[in-house]
Design a protein around this motif. Structure first.
Motif, PDB file in Angstrom:
ATOM      1  N   GLY A 282      38.849 -29.170  -2.824  1.00 60.26           N
ATOM      2  CA  GLY A 282      40.030 -28.707  -3.537  1.00 60.26           C
ATOM      3  C   GLY A 282      40.359 -29.507  -4.774  1.00 60.26           C
ATOM      4  N   PHE A 283      39.675 -30.619  -5.022  1.00 59.15           N
ATOM      5  CA  PHE A 283      39.949 -31.422  -6.205  1.00 59.15           C
ATOM      6  C   PHE A 283      38.663 -32.114  -6.645  1.00 59.15           C
ATOM      7  N   THR A 284      38.681 -32.649  -7.826  1.00 58.07           N
ATOM      8  CA  THR A 284      37.521 -33.331  -8.377  1.00 58.07           C
ATOM      9  C   THR A 284      37.916 -34.741  -8.797  1.00 58.07           C
ATOM     10  N   ASN A 285      36.911 -35.569  -9.002  1.00 57.60           N
ATOM     11  CA  ASN A 285      37.117 -36.916  -9.512  1.00 57.60           C
ATOM     12  C   ASN A 285      36.018 -37.186 -10.532  1.00 57.60           C
ATOM     13  N   LYS A 286      36.420 -37.224 -11.813  1.00 61.21           N
ATOM     14  CA  LYS A 286      35.459 -37.431 -12.897  1.00 61.21           C
ATOM     15  C   LYS A 286      35.577 -38.819 -13.490  1.00 61.21           C
ATOM     16  N   SER A 287      36.165 -39.736 -12.730  1.00 60.83           N
ATOM     17  CA  SER A 287      36.360 -41.094 -13.228  1.00 60.83           C
ATOM     18  C   SER A 287      35.022 -41.760 -13.497  1.00 60.83           C
ATOM     19  N   SER A 288      34.946 -42.480 -14.632  1.00 61.68           N
ATOM     20  CA  SER A 288      33.740 -43.228 -14.973  1.00 61.68           C
ATOM     21  C   SER A 288      34.106 -44.691 -15.222  1.00 61.68           C
ATOM     22  N   LEU A 289      35.018 -45.219 -14.387  1.00 59.43           N
ATOM     23  CA  LEU A 289      35.457 -46.592 -14.559  1.00 59.43           C
ATOM     24  C   LEU A 289      34.298 -47.556 -14.330  1.00 59.43           C
ATOM     25  N   GLY A 290      34.255 -48.625 -15.146  1.00 57.94           N
ATOM     26  CA  GLY A 290      33.217 -49.616 -14.980  1.00 57.94           C
ATOM     27  C   GLY A 290      33.403 -50.391 -13.688  1.00 57.94           C
ATOM     28  N   GLY A 291      32.390 -51.184 -13.327  1.00 56.20           N
ATOM     29  CA  GLY A 291      32.469 -51.958 -12.102  1.00 56.20           C
ATOM     30  C   GLY A 291      31.763 -51.271 -10.957  1.00 56.20           C
ATOM     31  N   GLU A 292      31.830 -51.902  -9.778  1.00 59.94           N
ATOM     32  CA  GLU A 292      31.092 -51.405  -8.630  1.00 59.94           C
ATOM     33  C   GLU A 292      31.750 -50.174  -8.025  1.00 59.94           C
ATOM     34  N   PHE A 293      30.988 -49.505  -7.172  1.00 60.27           N
ATOM     35  CA  PHE A 293      31.469 -48.309  -6.484  1.00 60.27           C
ATOM     36  C   PHE A 293      32.671 -48.661  -5.614  1.00 60.27           C
ATOM     37  N   SER A 294      33.757 -47.887  -5.743  1.00 57.53           N
ATOM     38  CA  SER A 294      34.979 -48.116  -4.988  1.00 57.53           C
ATOM     39  C   SER A 294      35.286 -46.883  -4.151  1.00 57.53           C
ATOM     40  N   PRO A 295      35.105 -46.941  -2.827  1.00 57.32           N
ATOM     41  CA  PRO A 295      35.385 -45.761  -1.995  1.00 57.32           C
ATOM     42  C   PRO A 295      36.828 -45.282  -2.118  1.00 57.32           C
ATOM     43  N   SER A 296      37.798 -46.207  -2.213  1.00 56.99           N
ATOM     44  CA  SER A 296      39.205 -45.802  -2.271  1.00 56.99           C
ATOM     45  C   SER A 296      39.495 -44.989  -3.527  1.00 56.99           C
ATOM     46  N   GLN A 297      38.887 -45.367  -4.668  1.00 61.86           N
ATOM     47  CA  GLN A 297      39.110 -44.619  -5.900  1.00 61.86           C
ATOM     48  C   GLN A 297      38.474 -43.242  -5.849  1.00 61.86           C
ATOM     49  N   ARG A 298      37.333 -43.123  -5.192  1.00 65.96           N
ATOM     50  CA  ARG A 298      36.636 -41.841  -5.142  1.00 65.96           C
ATOM     51  C   ARG A 298      37.239 -40.902  -4.103  1.00 65.96           C
ATOM     52  N   LEU A 299      38.137 -41.413  -3.245  1.00 63.06           N
ATOM     53  CA  LEU A 299      38.812 -40.570  -2.257  1.00 63.06           C
ATOM     54  C   LEU A 299      40.078 -39.934  -2.806  1.00 63.06           C
ATOM     55  N   GLN A 300      40.420 -40.208  -4.032  1.00 63.59           N
ATOM     56  CA  GLN A 300      41.671 -39.711  -4.580  1.00 63.59           C
ATOM     57  C   GLN A 300      41.417 -38.907  -5.844  1.00 63.59           C
ATOM     58  N   THR A 301      42.377 -38.085  -6.180  1.00 59.30           N
ATOM     59  CA  THR A 301      42.290 -37.293  -7.395  1.00 59.30           C
ATOM     60  C   THR A 301      42.818 -38.105  -8.560  1.00 59.30           C
ATOM     61  N   GLN A 302      42.418 -37.709  -9.762  1.00 53.60           N
ATOM     62  CA  GLN A 302      42.899 -38.389 -10.962  1.00 53.60           C
ATOM     63  C   GLN A 302      44.132 -37.716 -11.538  1.00 53.60           C
ATOM     64  N   GLU A 303      44.415 -36.499 -11.101  1.00 51.53           N
ATOM     65  CA  GLU A 303      45.498 -35.752 -11.717  1.00 51.53           C
ATOM     66  C   GLU A 303      46.240 -34.941 -10.668  1.00 51.53           C
ATOM     67  N   PHE A 304      47.564 -35.017 -10.709  1.00 54.92           N
ATOM     68  CA  PHE A 304      48.422 -34.251  -9.813  1.00 54.92           C
ATOM     69  C   PHE A 304      49.233 -33.266 -10.633  1.00 54.92           C
ATOM     70  N   ASN A 305      49.492 -32.129 -10.056  1.00 55.49           N
ATOM     71  CA  ASN A 305      50.410 -31.172 -10.673  1.00 55.49           C
ATOM     72  C   ASN A 305      51.772 -31.308 -10.017  1.00 55.49           C
ATOM     73  N   ARG A 306      52.768 -31.547 -10.829  1.00 55.20           N
ATOM     74  CA  ARG A 306      54.129 -31.729 -10.340  1.00 55.20           C
ATOM     75  C   ARG A 306      55.054 -30.719 -11.016  1.00 55.20           C
ATOM     76  N   THR A 307      56.221 -30.500 -10.416  1.00 51.76           N
ATOM     77  CA  THR A 307      57.231 -29.601 -10.962  1.00 51.76           C
ATOM     78  C   THR A 307      58.369 -30.413 -11.548  1.00 51.76           C
ATOM     79  N   ILE A 308      58.738 -30.113 -12.792  1.00 51.33           N
ATOM     80  CA  ILE A 308      59.860 -30.777 -13.457  1.00 51.33           C
ATOM     81  C   ILE A 308      61.044 -29.818 -13.448  1.00 51.33           C
ATOM     82  N   VAL A 309      62.127 -30.227 -12.817  1.00 53.83           N
ATOM     83  CA  VAL A 309      63.310 -29.378 -12.674  1.00 53.83           C
ATOM     84  C   VAL A 309      64.521 -30.136 -13.208  1.00 53.83           C
ATOM     85  N   GLY A 310      65.422 -29.408 -13.859  1.00 60.06           N
ATOM     86  CA  GLY A 310      66.641 -30.029 -14.355  1.00 60.06           C
ATOM     87  C   GLY A 310      67.737 -29.004 -14.558  1.00 60.06           C
TER      88      GLY A 310
END
Length: 877
Positions: A282-310
């Motif tokens: 249901g989501f993708t991760n296109k992060s190309s951060l330098g450094g070693e492989f990080s399982p925690s970073q690859r388990l999360q999305t880079q972008e969330f859709n939120r609703t702004i209400v006022g």
């Protein structure tokens, strides 16, 4: 006020002409009100039908039209109740009118967005749908006057001279279908780097030498990296295999084999070697951060859709813009509910994402808006509702062995965890882990809407030491200037509070149960022109005092810091105009609160040059001075250089220090060698290739047309910024590195469209292909050679047997070996029968006129041919 607001007890009978006019209005505009009586204008005895012009400012918008009004020869009478045809108002003010789904009319201009219910408007029997001057001024915010001299109604819209709001440029689709595709090699050895540290002092005859060897490349669509720790460069038996990893990352899945970190808190000893896969649903991760492989970073999305209400007053125009810039991302007009809403607004995972909300009263873009900030803190590890991720890992522990480079492998370890976004606020995870014993893992990421608290916690059940290991992080941010954080695990509990007063004064409070201390601190910072000041002061319950002060005035800089161990004071004066670059003088004093009350005072001259191109290290840096202290006196010096690309060198020498009277030295040498795409000195950050790749483009002047770069042919990089376009964007949008034989473009793994823009072509040159589909993988650069072949032109005249020129006929030149015929070069003759066949390559071309063979029927272009050749064609009629 509309004249039609007078209540009518009984519906009047319309005359035949008025009835026909009203029927015509309803037929031509279905959005007009359907109630004949409720919207009929009752004429005032004062107002008559007048022919007037309509001006907007000083410019005439409508030369002549009819309105309903009155004047006495000197001025307007009852101007606010004058009635103007709705179509004349929109035409004069250049308002676009859009009928919405709810039947309302949306009027839009560069400075106004407003909605009007057509049922609230009145109909004049002769003018049709009308607006009064009072409503034009109140609803549209447009000042109105009557100029008796010009006999014109004058509108003064506040948005005169404005242009439409800046909108995001349309994103062109990236199409690679049908293009020639360039694939990377299955295996590449891209670069190798060696770090060397040599140190020694006057009291020891031996010299210590240590190092680290790294190599990187690509394999089967992924990257590989090798690392060897060299505890003693002169003794290979002390070398240890520190890292050997194959990594393949895609937007939806990752695969890693070899050395890697675990996704759970380690229970056993030794480094972890094995196989891990991360699957995202249901989501993708296109992060190309330098450094070693990080399982925690690859388990999360880079972008969330939120609703702004006022909330805002009805009729308010609300625009959503980024924190920097003036692009209008979304906009809406607040209706009678008084609520505005923007759905599916992207927020990034790392840090705090913010937008600005602009509230324009009554839809007037020229009015001063109320500006609010809309921000959302996204928890690392949190997923959107319905998205999920699965990680599976298995392997062994590696322990070092003396005189053995690989070490030993034992103690099987591994685990499985599934994480799912239960809602926009809650993400849960659960799994099973085996690490010396069978463990259960639970995860929770919680951020409730409308309440400024976040919870991030994981629980490891079944551990031998405590039975349960946990790690919890709770943050509470009741205001932008006040935040509190609580951290707790099986070892300690920590708390910190930060309060920003907004006047440059900040307070903090911290506690740590492991050290059994509380500490309080204050920070003050202020910038006034060329003067800046920043101070910090902390004290804890053990009476430990820590402080720092930093200040600058023009080229003068002062720094001081101290704690229970000692103090350091330094003053710098920069002799150049470029701040920290160039020459500077400094004096420093260091003290240590030891029994001997050690101290050292030093005087230094420092020089720092500009950084290397596309790098972060200076070309040259020198630091030479003299020190006097409790242990003696002597020279203190250091030097570093990166003037040779791919090679950095640092030298340090100290004849004296604050604690020792012996001299010491250190040499740091870091050579890096590119093996691909060609042998050359490399970049100091080549290890980032484990997570990214790129393209190496080499345009060259192909003089003999063989498509290969020969020794006598030159690489053409003069207009490379104009020539190369990647995914419809120029090179300024990418991270590039120039090279004498081409240009490196760093890119995350994926497929890219590469276009060659004619704006960057060499004169009389043309590439064989104008676009490619290029596949990029991590670990290496895909090599693209672009032959710029000589372009020839054939010109002439087409005539019939009698010598008469033929106008408008199609002349084609088709390469004799060209299949299919789509590679034909075409020209249409002018009235004199002249044609031009341009950008022809080497070879024999068959000539056709209107599909029939011409006379002569072919022409051969050779390397020694003229750039412009003339040939006349004859066609039998």
């Amino acid at each position: 006020m509309f004249l039609a607001s007078i209540s009518i007890a009984s519906p009047p009978q319309l005359c035949e002409i008025c009835s026909q006019r009203h029927t015509q209005i309803l037929q031509t505009n279905p959005d007009y009100p359907t109630s004949t009586v409720a919207n009929m204008v009752v004429e005032s005895s004062k107002l008559t039908r007048l022919p007037v012009g309509i001006n907007v400012g000083k410019n005439n918008a409508i030369a002549s039209t009819f309105i309903r009004g009155a004047e006495d020869g000197k001025q307007a009478i009852d101007l606010e109740n004058w009635l103007i045809a709705f179509k004349d108002v929109t035409q004069a003010l250049q308002l676009t009118v859009k009928t919405l789904e709810d039947g309302q009319l949306e009027l839009r201009s560069p400075g106004l967005i407003v909605r009007i219910n057509p049922k609230e408007l009145k109909i004049d029997p002769e003018l049709g749908l009308v607006l009064s001057v009072a409503n034009i001024q109140s609803k549209l915010g447009v000042k109105c006057e009557f100029n008796i001299v010009d006999y014109a109604l004058v509108f003064y819209p506040p948005w005169l001279g404005l242009t439409d709001s800046e909108s995001p440029p349309p994103q062109l689709p990236v199409i690679t279908d049908g293009l020639p595709k360039i694939y990377p090699d299955k295996f590449r050895f891209s670069a190798i780097g060696q770090k060397i540290n040599i140190s020694g002092n006057s009291n020891y005859s031996t010299i210590n030498s240590q190092g680290n060897l790294q190599a990187v490349g690509s394999l089967l669509g992924g990257s590989w990296i090798l690392g060897i720790d060299q505890l003693d460069l002169s003794n290979s038996s002390t070398w240890r295999l520190a890292e050997l990893q194959y990594l393949r990352q895609t937007p939806t899945a990752d695969y890693v084999i070899g050395s890697q970190p675990t996704f759970w808190q380690n229970q056993g000893s030794g480094s972890y070697w094995g196989f891990t896969t991360v699957q995202r649903f249901g989501f993708t991760n296109k992060s190309s951060l330098g450094g070693e492989f990080s399982p925690s970073q690859r388990l999360q999305t880079q972008e969330f859709n939120r609703t702004i209400v006022g909330k805002a007053k009805p009729g308010t125009l609300v625009q959503l813009k980024p924190l920097i810039g003036n692009l209008v991302i979304r906009e809406t007009l607040v209706d009678s509910s008084g609520v505005y809403r923007f759905d599916d607004i992207p927020f990034t995972t790392f840090g705090v994402s913010s937008y600005r909300v602009f509230l324009y009263p009554q839809g007037q873009l020229t009015a001063k808006p109320e500006i609010q900030e809309a921000k959302s803190t996204i928890l690392a590890g949190q997923l959107s509702s319905g998205d999920s991720a699965l990680i599976i890992s298995g392997g062994f522990s590696q322990k070092p062995l003396k005189n053995h480079i690989l070490g030993s492998f034992s103690a099987a370890r591994g685990g499985v965890v599934y994480r799912r976004g239960m809602s926009e606020e809650l993400t849960l995870g659960a799994g099973i882990i085996y690490d010396q014993s069978l463990l259960g893992l639970g995860e929770i990421f919680y951020q409730p809407r409308g309440f400024p608290i976040t919870v991030n916690a994981n629980l490891l059940m079944g551990t031998k030491k405590n039975g349960v290991d946990y790690n919890a992080n709770i943050s509470f941010n009741p205001s932008p200037r006040l935040n509190m954080n609580f951290f707790s695990d099986t070892i300690a509990r920590r708390f910190d509070l930060n309060w920003q007063t907004g006047t440059g004064l900040n307070f903090r409070l911290n506690s740590n149960s492991q050290e059994n201390t509380w500490s309080a601190g204050v920070n003050f910072a202020r910038v006034m022109g060329d003067f800046s000041l920043s101070t910090n002061l902390d004290i804890d319950t053990k009476n430990h005092l820590r402080w720092s002060l930093s200040s600058s005035l023009g080229k003068l800089q002062f720094n001081h810091r101290g704690n229970e161990i000692g103090t350091v004071t330094e003053m710098n004066y920069y002799l150049s105009h470029s701040g920290v670059l160039g020459n500077s003088l400094s004096i420093s004093h260091e003290t240590l609160n030891s029994l001997n009350s050690d101290y050292l005072t030093s005087f230094k001259w420092r020089y720092r040059s500009e950084s290397v191109s596309n790098g972060y290290l200076p070309l040259w840096e020198f630091d030479i001075g003299y020190g006097l202290g409790s242990q003696g006196q002597g020279i203190i010096a250091s030097a570093s250089t990166s003037i040779i690309p791919g090679l950095s060198l640092k030298l340090n020498y100290e004849a004296i220090s604050a604690t020792k009277d012996e001299s010491s030295f250190r040499i740091e040498l870091s050579p890096i060698l590119n093996l691909q795409p060609q042998l050359s000195l490399g970049n100091t950050r080549f290890e980032n290739l484990r997570n990214e790749g790129g393209i190496f483009i080499q345009p060259f002047l192909d003089n003999n047309g063989n498509g290969r770069l020969d020794n006598n042919e030159k690489v053409y990089l003069q207009d490379i910024d104009l020539l190369v376009v990647i995914n419809n964007q120029n090179l300024k949008s990418y991270q590039t590195e120039s090279h004498p034989h081409g240009i490196f473009i760093k890119l995350p793994a994926g497929t890219y469209r590469l276009d060659l823009d004619p704006a960057g072509y060499h004169v009389n040159r043309k590439p064989l292909e104008s676009a490619y589909a290029v596949e990029v993988i991590a670990g290496s650069f895909n090599y693209i050679r672009v032959p710029m072949a000589q372009a020839y032109t054939v010109a002439g005249k087409v005539t019939d047997n009698a010598g008469n020129p033929l106008n408008g006929v199609k002349v084609e030149a088709i390469l004799s070996a060209s299949i299919p015929v789509k590679n034909a070069t075409v020209s249409i003759t002018n009235s004199a029968g002249i044609f031009f066949l341009e950008e022809l390559q080497l070879g024999t071309y068959n000539l056709f006129v209107d599909g029939k063979a011409a006379q002569p029927s072919s022409i051969e272009i050779k390397p020694d041919s003229k750039l412009l050749q003339e040939i006349n064609l004859v066609i039998k009629q």
